[in-house]
Design an enzyme around this catalytic site. Structure first.
Site, PDB file in Angstrom:
ATOM      1  N   LYS A  74       2.772  24.685  -5.939  1.00 28.79           N
ATOM      2  CA  LYS A  74       2.372  23.434  -6.589  1.00 28.79           C
ATOM      3  C   LYS A  74       2.392  23.678  -8.092  1.00 28.79           C
ATOM      4  O   LYS A  74       2.205  24.810  -8.542  1.00 28.79           O
ATOM      5  CB  LYS A  74       0.956  23.040  -6.143  1.00 28.79           C
ATOM      6  CG  LYS A  74       0.646  21.569  -6.326  1.00 28.79           C
ATOM      7  CD  LYS A  74       1.100  20.729  -5.156  1.00 28.79           C
ATOM      8  CE  LYS A  74       0.964  19.247  -5.461  1.00 28.79           C
ATOM      9  NZ  LYS A  74       1.290  18.408  -4.304  1.00 28.79           N
ATOM     10  N   ASP A 132       4.340  14.240  -7.342  1.00 28.23           N
ATOM     11  CA  ASP A 132       2.945  14.114  -6.898  1.00 28.23           C
ATOM     12  C   ASP A 132       2.335  13.080  -7.845  1.00 28.23           C
ATOM     13  O   ASP A 132       3.089  12.264  -8.408  1.00 28.23           O
ATOM     14  CB  ASP A 132       2.224  15.477  -6.975  1.00 28.23           C
ATOM     15  CG  ASP A 132       0.846  15.461  -6.301  1.00 28.23           C
ATOM     16  OD1 ASP A 132       0.792  15.548  -5.070  1.00 28.23           O
ATOM     17  OD2 ASP A 132      -0.179  15.346  -7.003  1.00 28.23           O
TER      18      ASP A 132
HETATM   19  P1  NDP Z   1       0.733   8.197  -7.677  1.00 30.28           P
HETATM   20  O1  NDP Z   1       0.652   8.759  -9.047  1.00 30.28           O
HETATM   21  O2  NDP Z   1       1.921   7.445  -7.258  1.00 30.28           O
HETATM   22  O3  NDP Z   1      -0.553   7.294  -7.374  1.00 30.28           O
HETATM   23  C1  NDP Z   1      -1.834   7.812  -7.474  1.00 30.28           C
HETATM   24  C2  NDP Z   1      -2.830   6.703  -7.204  1.00 30.28           C
HETATM   25  O4  NDP Z   1      -4.128   7.267  -7.103  1.00 30.28           O
HETATM   26  C3  NDP Z   1      -2.894   5.676  -8.320  1.00 30.28           C
HETATM   27  O5  NDP Z   1      -3.241   4.437  -7.794  1.00 30.28           O
HETATM   28  C4  NDP Z   1      -4.005   6.255  -9.196  1.00 30.28           C
HETATM   29  O6  NDP Z   1      -4.657   5.298 -10.019  1.00 30.28           O
HETATM   30  C5  NDP Z   1      -4.959   6.762  -8.145  1.00 30.28           C
HETATM   31  N1  NDP Z   1      -5.782   7.828  -8.714  1.00 30.28           N
HETATM   32  C6  NDP Z   1      -5.344   8.955  -9.318  1.00 30.28           C
HETATM   33  N2  NDP Z   1      -6.381   9.690  -9.757  1.00 30.28           N
HETATM   34  C7  NDP Z   1      -7.485   9.006  -9.416  1.00 30.28           C
HETATM   35  C8  NDP Z   1      -8.863   9.234  -9.573  1.00 30.28           C
HETATM   36  N3  NDP Z   1      -9.312  10.325 -10.194  1.00 30.28           N
HETATM   37  N4  NDP Z   1      -9.735   8.303  -9.069  1.00 30.28           N
HETATM   38  C9  NDP Z   1      -9.276   7.198  -8.442  1.00 30.28           C
HETATM   39  N5  NDP Z   1      -7.973   6.920  -8.264  1.00 30.28           N
HETATM   40  C10 NDP Z   1      -7.099   7.809  -8.727  1.00 30.28           C
HETATM   41  O7  NDP Z   1       0.493   9.469  -6.698  1.00 30.28           O
HETATM   42  P2  NDP Z   1       0.843   9.599  -5.149  1.00 30.28           P
HETATM   43  O8  NDP Z   1       0.658   8.316  -4.464  1.00 30.28           O
HETATM   44  O9  NDP Z   1       2.136  10.308  -5.057  1.00 30.28           O
HETATM   45  O10 NDP Z   1      -0.267  10.652  -4.671  1.00 30.28           O
HETATM   46  C11 NDP Z   1      -1.532  10.223  -4.172  1.00 30.28           C
HETATM   47  C12 NDP Z   1      -2.165  11.354  -3.377  1.00 30.28           C
HETATM   48  O11 NDP Z   1      -1.287  11.720  -2.291  1.00 30.28           O
HETATM   49  C13 NDP Z   1      -2.423  12.652  -4.143  1.00 30.28           C
HETATM   50  O12 NDP Z   1      -3.571  13.277  -3.604  1.00 30.28           O
HETATM   51  C14 NDP Z   1      -1.209  13.497  -3.797  1.00 30.28           C
HETATM   52  O13 NDP Z   1      -1.463  14.891  -3.963  1.00 30.28           O
HETATM   53  C15 NDP Z   1      -1.024  13.109  -2.340  1.00 30.28           C
HETATM   54  N6  NDP Z   1       0.306  13.373  -1.783  1.00 30.28           N
HETATM   55  C16 NDP Z   1       1.422  12.822  -2.343  1.00 30.28           C
HETATM   56  C17 NDP Z   1       2.664  13.041  -1.785  1.00 30.28           C
HETATM   57  C18 NDP Z   1       3.895  12.371  -2.279  1.00 30.28           C
HETATM   58  O14 NDP Z   1       4.935  12.494  -1.606  1.00 30.28           O
HETATM   59  N7  NDP Z   1       3.863  11.646  -3.385  1.00 30.28           N
HETATM   60  C19 NDP Z   1       2.818  13.977  -0.640  1.00 30.28           C
HETATM   61  C20 NDP Z   1       1.567  14.423  -0.053  1.00 30.28           C
HETATM   62  C21 NDP Z   1       0.375  14.143  -0.652  1.00 30.28           C
HETATM   63  P3  NDP Z   1      -4.422   5.334 -11.625  1.00 30.28           P
HETATM   64  O15 NDP Z   1      -3.083   4.702 -11.830  1.00 30.28           O
HETATM   65  O16 NDP Z   1      -5.554   4.569 -12.181  1.00 30.28           O
HETATM   66  O17 NDP Z   1      -4.444   6.792 -12.030  1.00 30.28           O
END
Ligand code: NDP
Length: 447
Positions: A126, A166
């Site tokens: 990562k 991510d």
């Molecule tokens: P994105 O950046 O596309 O979206 C993240 C989302 O989570 C946004 O809506 C963001 O809101 C919100 N968010 C981020 N930080 C916080 C916080 N501290 N409190 C509340 N909301 C928060 O990321 P992904 O959708 O790709 O990833 C989301 C999760 O899924 C993560 O945990 C990631 O590690 C996991 N994941 C992702 C994969 C992938 O293929 N993308 C694979 C496996 C797991 P804001 O815009 O306000 O920051």
């Protein structure tokens, strides 16, 4: 048994005392895997878990770039290469101001088990940066990504380490990162996944994590003679994982009630249907807006500033935003309101105490390392297509994704049995993920 676990965790704490997220991830694994090790002579007495909690390599580097006003900015970049026993390091890059060594080590450690569960040949890693993409222009994002890759390119490669996206790293960022890697190395290889379709990407990769999470929830429900059809589903986040989890829930006949971002959540009691989800996708992916703008377009919905969506009554909860976003109190409210299934789209979104609540109530609970593994599994399929220099159809990739999620579910059942009918998916995922990596490490000797 408790003493074995405590002694082990003491050693890990001494070495990593200031890394709370990493310790949380290790503790959850140790509690289920150490008893298994003690019961199996082939693993016992070989310090195998102690070897697994130590990254094979950690890289930290300076990233300097110039913003639109001509100021020189300095960020920190990282890559944690955790374990390569079963394949090249594989895992996403996160760009978020909260990124530090603890968060990346927890994510890399989880990734080792998750990648093992996919049945594909991928080690765990990562990386990322404390760079905050929010509010930056496209040119600033490009300059940062290019600067980040000038150093990272020395440490990755299609047979060494294959990063992906991510939080904060989507198709735009992967494009800029890939472009600079190609220029510096003068080679067009599958060094990153999540690429665009015309330059080596795989169909279904953007959808895979969210879709896979819903497939996994469906598997759990089916195992309990139930279905997602007709269920009320509460989802957190509005990024990549949340959007495609919502899309698949809608396709399978469930009702999505909420989406959120770090500022608050929206609740649409009528359900977020296809048209409304299209609006959200355009808002988040093209306009890069905030989720509260949903109520400007759909005034019957409500927006709760600074709150999380867990108090909304639902049958199924899918935390798809970030780590530790669902705590013990949130778990109690979900249970009180009748929630029967929690399937994690994010990595480690539920705290340890929240998981205890779910287990105590014996509801279906899927840890992210099992339920969100569809993303990296499809990244693995992208790597295979790149090696073959061939593209599978949407249906071919989706069928393989479904099959992999079903295999992961089977593995969790195999290793997650308890004294009752209840399946402990945490135990199942941890042990199933451990066995494959541990066997490979033992076969390869003490290195
Ligand atoms: P994105 O950046 O596309 O979206 C993240 C989302 O989570 C946004 O809506 C963001 O809101 C919100 N968010 C981020 N930080 C916080 C916080 N501290 N409190 C509340 N909301 C928060 O990321 P992904 O959708 O790709 O990833 C989301 C999760 O899924 C993560 O945990 C990631 O590690 C996991 N994941 C992702 C994969 C992938 O293929 N993308 C694979 C496996 C797991 P804001 O815009 O306000 O920051």
């Amino acid at each position: 048994m408790k003493k074995n676990i405590d002694d082990f965790l003491d050693i890990v704490k001494q070495r990593n005392g200031n890394e709370p997220e990493f310790l949380q991830a290790v503790e959850e694994v140790a509690e289920t895997v150490l008893p298994y090790i003690i019961e199996h002579d082939i693993y016992y007495g070989k310090n195998i878990l102690l070897r697994m909690v130590e990254p094979e390599r950690v890289i930290s580097f300076r990233v300097c770039w110039v913003d639109d006003s001509g100021e020189i900015q300095v960020n920190r970049g990282y890559r944690v290469q955790m374990n390569s026993a079963i394949g090249p390091y594989k895992g996403g890059l996160r760009f978020h101001p909260s990124v530090n060594m603890s968060i990346l080590k927890f994510l890399a450690f989880e990734q080792v088990f998750k990648n093992s569960l996919t049945t594909l040949q991928m080690g765990g890693g990562k990386g990322g940066s404390d760079f905050d993409p929010k509010g930056k222009s496209d040119n600033e994002i490009m300059r940062f990504c290019h600067a980040f890759m000038t150093e990272l390119c020395r440490h990755i490669g299609p047979n060494t380490d294959v990063p992906a996206g991510d939080i904060g790293v989507g198709s735009r960022e992967i494009g800029f990162l890939f472009g600079m890697y190609k220029k510096l190395r003068n080679e067009f290889t599958g060094v990153l996944t999540g690429k665009g379709l015309t330059w080596g990407g795989s169909l279904i990769r953007p959808e895979a994590t969210g879709y896979g999470n819903v497939y996994f929830a469906q598997q759990m429900l089916t195992h309990n003679n139930d279905t997602i059809k007709g269920k009320k589903v509460v989802i957190s986040g509005s990024g990549n994982v949340a959007q495609y989890a919502a899309e698949k829930v809608i396709q399978l006949g469930g009702t999505v009630l909420t989406l959120s971002d770090s500022s608050g959540y929206i609740y649409d009691s009528e359900g977020i249907n296809r048209d409304k989800l299209d609006f959200v996708m355009n808002l988040k992916n093209v306009k890069r807006g905030r989720i509260k703008e949903y109520i400007d377009k759909y005034p019957d919905a409500v927006y709760k500033e600074g709150e999380k969506p867990w108090a909304v009554a639902c049958d199924v909860a899918m935390p798809c935003a970030t780590q530790n976003e669902l705590n013990e109190d949130d778990a109690k409210i979900l249970l009180k309101n009748g929630c029967i299934c929690v399937s994690e789209g994010a990595n480690m979104p539920s705290t340890k105490k929240a998981i205890s609540q779910f287990h105590k109530a014996k509801i279906l609970f899927a840890p992210g390392k099992a339920s969100n593994a569809g993303g990296v599994a499809t990244s693995g399929l992208e790597m295979t297509q790149n090696s073959l220099r061939y593209n599978w159809t949407r249906k071919e990739v989706d069928d393989k994704l479904k099959e992999i999620m079903s295999d992961i579910h089977e593995s969790c059942i195999k290793y997650g049995k308890t004294n009752t009918d209840y399946i402990d998916y945490v135990k199942g995922a941890n042990i199933a993920g451990f066995v494959k990596v541990a066997d490979a490490m033992l076969a390869q000797g003490i290195i």
